[in-house]
Design a protein around this motif. Sequence first.
Motif, PDB file in Angstrom:
ATOM      1  N   ILE A 368       3.241  -0.614  -2.316  1.00 40.67           N
ATOM      2  CA  ILE A 368       3.101  -1.262  -0.964  1.00 40.67           C
ATOM      3  C   ILE A 368       2.943  -0.184   0.068  1.00 40.67           C
ATOM      4  CG2 ILE A 368       4.498  -2.687   0.522  1.00 40.67           C
ATOM      5  CD1 ILE A 368       3.734  -4.180  -1.897  1.00 40.67           C
ATOM      6  N   ASN A 369       1.921  -0.183   0.748  1.00 40.68           N
ATOM      7  CA  ASN A 369       1.569   0.896   1.813  1.00 40.68           C
ATOM      8  C   ASN A 369       2.352   0.793   3.095  1.00 40.68           C
ATOM      9  OD1 ASN A 369      -0.508   1.851   0.381  1.00 40.68           O
ATOM     10  ND2 ASN A 369      -1.741   0.122   0.997  1.00 40.68           N
ATOM     11  N   ASP A 370       2.649   1.515   4.024  1.00 40.75           N
ATOM     12  CA  ASP A 370       3.336   1.578   5.049  1.00 40.75           C
ATOM     13  C   ASP A 370       3.324   0.309   6.019  1.00 40.75           C
ATOM     14  OD1 ASP A 370       4.546   3.849   4.349  1.00 40.75           O
ATOM     15  OD2 ASP A 370       3.433   5.079   5.620  1.00 40.75           O
ATOM     16  N   ASP A 371       1.772  -0.170   5.956  1.00 41.06           N
ATOM     17  CA  ASP A 371       1.416  -1.430   6.744  1.00 41.06           C
ATOM     18  C   ASP A 371       1.778  -2.686   6.022  1.00 41.06           C
ATOM     19  OD1 ASP A 371      -0.419  -1.436   5.019  1.00 41.06           O
ATOM     20  OD2 ASP A 371      -2.246  -1.265   6.181  1.00 41.06           O
ATOM     21  N   GLY A 372       2.479  -2.629   4.822  1.00 42.46           N
ATOM     22  CA  GLY A 372       2.821  -3.792   4.311  1.00 42.46           C
ATOM     23  C   GLY A 372       1.979  -4.255   3.078  1.00 42.46           C
ATOM     24  N   THR A 373       0.654  -3.991   3.123  1.00 41.86           N
ATOM     25  CA  THR A 373      -0.258  -4.209   2.350  1.00 41.86           C
ATOM     26  C   THR A 373      -0.094  -3.370   0.833  1.00 41.86           C
ATOM     27  OG1 THR A 373      -1.897  -2.399   2.848  1.00 41.86           O
ATOM     28  CG2 THR A 373      -2.092  -4.734   3.962  1.00 41.86           C
ATOM     29  N   ARG A 374      -0.705  -4.155  -0.299  1.00 40.02           N
ATOM     30  CA  ARG A 374      -0.544  -3.398  -1.737  1.00 40.02           C
ATOM     31  C   ARG A 374      -1.820  -3.015  -1.786  1.00 40.02           C
ATOM     32  NH1 ARG A 374       1.519  -6.314  -7.238  1.00 40.02           N
ATOM     33  NH2 ARG A 374       0.467  -5.012  -8.528  1.00 40.02           N
ATOM     34  N   GLY A 375      -1.702  -1.560  -2.365  1.00 44.59           N
ATOM     35  CA  GLY A 375      -2.896  -0.981  -2.867  1.00 44.59           C
ATOM     36  C   GLY A 375      -2.667   0.080  -3.839  1.00 44.59           C
ATOM     37  N   ASP A 427       2.386  -6.335 -19.892  1.00 47.61           N
ATOM     38  CA  ASP A 427       1.409  -6.028 -20.702  1.00 47.61           C
ATOM     39  C   ASP A 427       0.701  -4.915 -19.710  1.00 47.61           C
ATOM     40  OD1 ASP A 427      -1.532  -5.852 -21.607  1.00 47.61           O
ATOM     41  OD2 ASP A 427      -0.949  -7.701 -22.501  1.00 47.61           O
ATOM     42  N   ARG A 428       0.326  -3.889 -20.558  1.00 46.54           N
ATOM     43  CA  ARG A 428      -0.024  -2.701 -19.918  1.00 46.54           C
ATOM     44  C   ARG A 428      -1.560  -2.689 -19.167  1.00 46.54           C
ATOM     45  NH1 ARG A 428      -3.788  -1.833 -24.079  1.00 46.54           N
ATOM     46  NH2 ARG A 428      -2.989  -2.009 -25.982  1.00 46.54           N
ATOM     47  N   ARG A 429      -2.331  -3.788 -19.430  1.00 49.29           N
ATOM     48  CA  ARG A 429      -3.512  -4.182 -18.756  1.00 49.29           C
ATOM     49  C   ARG A 429      -3.391  -4.850 -17.448  1.00 49.29           C
ATOM     50  NH1 ARG A 429      -2.604  -5.898 -23.768  1.00 49.29           N
ATOM     51  NH2 ARG A 429      -4.167  -5.179 -25.764  1.00 49.29           N
ATOM     52  N   THR A 430      -2.232  -5.020 -17.081  1.00 48.67           N
ATOM     53  CA  THR A 430      -2.126  -5.612 -15.861  1.00 48.67           C
ATOM     54  C   THR A 430      -1.561  -4.388 -14.803  1.00 48.67           C
ATOM     55  OG1 THR A 430       0.297  -6.013 -16.316  1.00 48.67           O
ATOM     56  CG2 THR A 430      -1.220  -7.727 -16.230  1.00 48.67           C
ATOM     57  N   ASN A 431      -1.959  -4.419 -13.604  1.00 49.85           N
ATOM     58  CA  ASN A 431      -1.721  -3.576 -12.776  1.00 49.85           C
ATOM     59  C   ASN A 431      -0.248  -3.606 -12.570  1.00 49.85           C
ATOM     60  OD1 ASN A 431      -4.290  -3.133 -12.289  1.00 49.85           O
ATOM     61  ND2 ASN A 431      -4.149  -3.536 -10.065  1.00 49.85           N
ATOM     62  N   ILE A 432       0.485  -2.409 -12.267  1.00 50.34           N
ATOM     63  CA  ILE A 432       1.998  -2.470 -11.919  1.00 50.34           C
ATOM     64  C   ILE A 432       2.432  -2.078 -10.519  1.00 50.34           C
ATOM     65  CG2 ILE A 432       2.942  -2.483 -14.434  1.00 50.34           C
ATOM     66  CD1 ILE A 432       3.291   0.661 -14.084  1.00 50.34           C
ATOM     67  N   LEU A 433       3.238  -2.527 -10.121  1.00 51.25           N
ATOM     68  CA  LEU A 433       3.623  -2.396  -8.507  1.00 51.25           C
ATOM     69  C   LEU A 433       4.998  -1.252  -8.868  1.00 51.25           C
ATOM     70  CD1 LEU A 433       3.420  -2.832  -5.655  1.00 51.25           C
ATOM     71  CD2 LEU A 433       5.284  -4.637  -6.034  1.00 51.25           C
ATOM     72  N   PHE A 434       4.843  -0.130  -8.275  1.00 48.98           N
ATOM     73  CA  PHE A 434       5.618   0.796  -8.252  1.00 48.98           C
ATOM     74  C   PHE A 434       6.557   0.685  -7.025  1.00 48.98           C
ATOM     75  CE2 PHE A 434       7.521   4.804  -7.642  1.00 48.98           C
ATOM     76  CZ  PHE A 434       7.882   5.137  -9.058  1.00 48.98           C
ATOM     77  N   ASP A 435       7.902   0.284  -7.233  1.00 41.13           N
ATOM     78  CA  ASP A 435       8.817   0.116  -6.011  1.00 41.13           C
ATOM     79  C   ASP A 435      10.067   0.624  -6.566  1.00 41.13           C
ATOM     80  OD1 ASP A 435      10.344  -1.193  -4.073  1.00 41.13           O
ATOM     81  OD2 ASP A 435      10.726  -2.889  -5.610  1.00 41.13           O
ATOM     82  N   TRP A 436      10.346   1.733  -5.926  1.00 37.23           N
ATOM     83  CA  TRP A 436      11.859   2.357  -6.094  1.00 37.23           C
ATOM     84  C   TRP A 436      12.958   1.560  -6.319  1.00 37.23           C
ATOM     85  CZ3 TRP A 436      11.151   6.913  -7.664  1.00 37.23           C
ATOM     86  CH2 TRP A 436      10.461   7.781  -7.290  1.00 37.23           C
ATOM     87  N   ASN A 437      13.184   0.190  -5.667  1.00 37.99           N
ATOM     88  CA  ASN A 437      14.272  -0.377  -5.585  1.00 37.99           C
ATOM     89  C   ASN A 437      14.320  -0.994  -7.170  1.00 37.99           C
ATOM     90  OD1 ASN A 437      15.351   0.307  -3.536  1.00 37.99           O
ATOM     91  ND2 ASN A 437      14.442  -1.418  -2.196  1.00 37.99           N
TER      92      ASN A 437
END
Length: 563
Positions: A368-375, A427-437
Motif C-alpha cells: 500500500i503506497n503512501d497515498d493509499g493506493t495498492r502498487g 496460491d503463489r500465482r496470486t499477487n501478495i500484499l505485503f503489510d507489516w501488521n
Amino acid sequence: MNEITNTIQQIIKHLFDIEVGIQLSRPDAQFGDYATNIAMQLTKKVGKNPREIAELIADKLRETDIFTEVTIAGPGFINLRVSAKSLAKSLDDNWSENYGGNGDGESKTAVVEYPSANMAKPFSVGHLRSGNQGWAVKRLLETTGWKVITDNHLGDYGTPFGIWVAGYLKFSDDEALARDGVYELGRVYVQTKKALKEEKERGESGLADLAQEWLIKLEQGDATAKMYSEKFNKISLEHIHDIMNRLKIPTDYELGEAFFAPMGKEIAAKLVENGVAVKNDDNSIIVSLDEYGFDVPMLIQKSNGTALYATNDLATLYYREENWHPDKVVYCVGSEQQFYFTQLFAMAEKIGIKTELYHLWFGAIDQINDDGTRGKMSSRKGVVSLEELLDTAEAKAREVVKSGDISDDDIKKISLGAIKFSDFAADRRTNILFDWNSIFALTGFSGPYIQYAAVRVNKILNDNTVVDYDENYDFESEKSVILKLLQYPEVVRTAARDLEPHKVAMFLYELAKELNRYYENTPVAIGDVTEIEKQARLNLLQKVSQIFINGLDLLGIEVPSKM
Ligand code: ARG
C-alpha cells in the motif's frame, strides 16, 4: 488413513470385483469423521443406483471393528465415524514412516533454480519470492525422496558493462561506491540510461560512444576494463550472498549466465549445422517454433554474434542434462517471464531435451503506497532495499515477542518466519500484499502465529516429564487434533506433487487453530487433569511439536526457543 481406504478397497473388490482408489473427505463433524462418494463413482460399472451400492458397502463396513458408526447420506455418501482411540493408535503405528519425513522413495533427481538474482542491481523482492518458493520446493521434494540440486542462475551476462563504467566515471566516484555499494551501482545505471536517452534526443552520442569503447576494451582483455568488471562484480556478489545468507537459502551451485554464454554460442552454431536453427543474412540465428504455435521464432544469437538470455538458457539445458541427469528442472521465476519460458520449453522439446521442465511462477508483491493506493513493491522506486526490509522485520519481531530476554538468534527466526510465511499466504500465482501488521499478527495467518503455537507446545513439554501413556485412554477430547495430524502426510505429498508449498502453510495454520480450540476446553498438564490424561495429552503434544518443526522446516522456517 490407509487402514480405512484399504478396507473399503477390499470390500469393493470382494463385492463387485472392481479395483478402485479411494479418496476420503472430511465432512462436517456432525455427520462423521470421514466420508467417501465412491458409491456414486461406481454406479455405471456396477449397474445399480448409488444408494444401493452404498448400502452394500456400508453393511460390510459395519462388520469390521474399525468404525463406531457408518451412515449413508444424500444420494449415496458413506459417512464414517471412528473412535478417537483407534485414530490415536493409527497415528502412533504410522508415526515414523509417515511423519518423520523419510520420503516415499521416488529416488529421482530434480534441479531447482533460485533466486537467480542479477548483478549490479539490488536484490529485488521478486528474487525474494524466488528464493522462498525455491527453498520450500527443494525441501518438499527432498522430503518425498527426491535428490535435489539447487542452482543460482546469476544474471551476470550482458549486464551492460560499458554503461556501468561510462556512467561510473561520469556520475560517481570511489567514495560513493564504497559507501552505497550495489545501490550506488543501481543508481548509476538508472541515471546513465536516462542521460543516454537525453543525449540521443539531442542527436549526440558522446556517452554512448564511451560505453561502447569500454565494452570493446573488456572483450579485448584490457586491464583497466577487467579491473572495473571485477570490482563491480565483487560488490554485487557480496550483496547477493549477504542477502541469501540472511534468508538462509544457500544453493549447491552458482552457475551464472556468463558461465554458459561461450557454450551457448557453440550450440547455436551446431544447431545451424544440423538444420534445427537458421542463420539469417545479418548473421543472427533463430529457431523457428511454428510447429508449437509461436509466430515469433526464438532468437539465439544476435547479428553482432553475441549470446542472449535464451542462448545461455539453451546451454544451461544441455549442461544440466549432461552433468546432472535430472528428471525435472524447476525454474522459480516471476510471472512476467511466462511467455519466455513457454517459448524456451518448446525450443527444448524441438532440440530433443528429455527433462521435464517446469516454470514455477509467482505473482508480484504489492504494497500500500503512501497515498493509499495498492502498487507493486519495488526497489527501483526507492521503496525497499532487502537489507532494510530484513532490518525492519527484526525490529518488528522484537515488538511482538512477549518474553523479555530473547536471543538475537530467536529474533532472526521470528522475523524470517514472518517474511517467509507471507509468501505462502495464498496460491503463489496470486499477487501478495505485503503489510507489516498482518505478517506479524499473532492472531492470524502469519509465521509468528504458528511459531508461537509451536513455542507454547514446547514449553508445556519442557515443563513436564513425559512418560509412556496408558493405552486405555480414550483420546475423545483430542479427537479433532488427531484428525488434523493424520492429514499431514497427504498434505505434504500433495504439496510436493503440485509444487505448492502454500498447502503446507495452510495446514499448519489450521493445526495451530485446532490446538488453540483444544486448550480452551482441555487442561493439559495443570488444573483439573488426572495423571493418565496428562501423560496421554503430553504424548500427543510431542507429536504436534514434531509436526510444527517438520512442517515449518519445509517452508524454510525455524521454531524459536522462546517468544
Ligand atoms: N536473472 C533472471 C531475472 O532476474 C532470472 C533467471 C531465471 N532463470 C533462467 N534460467 N532464465 O530476471
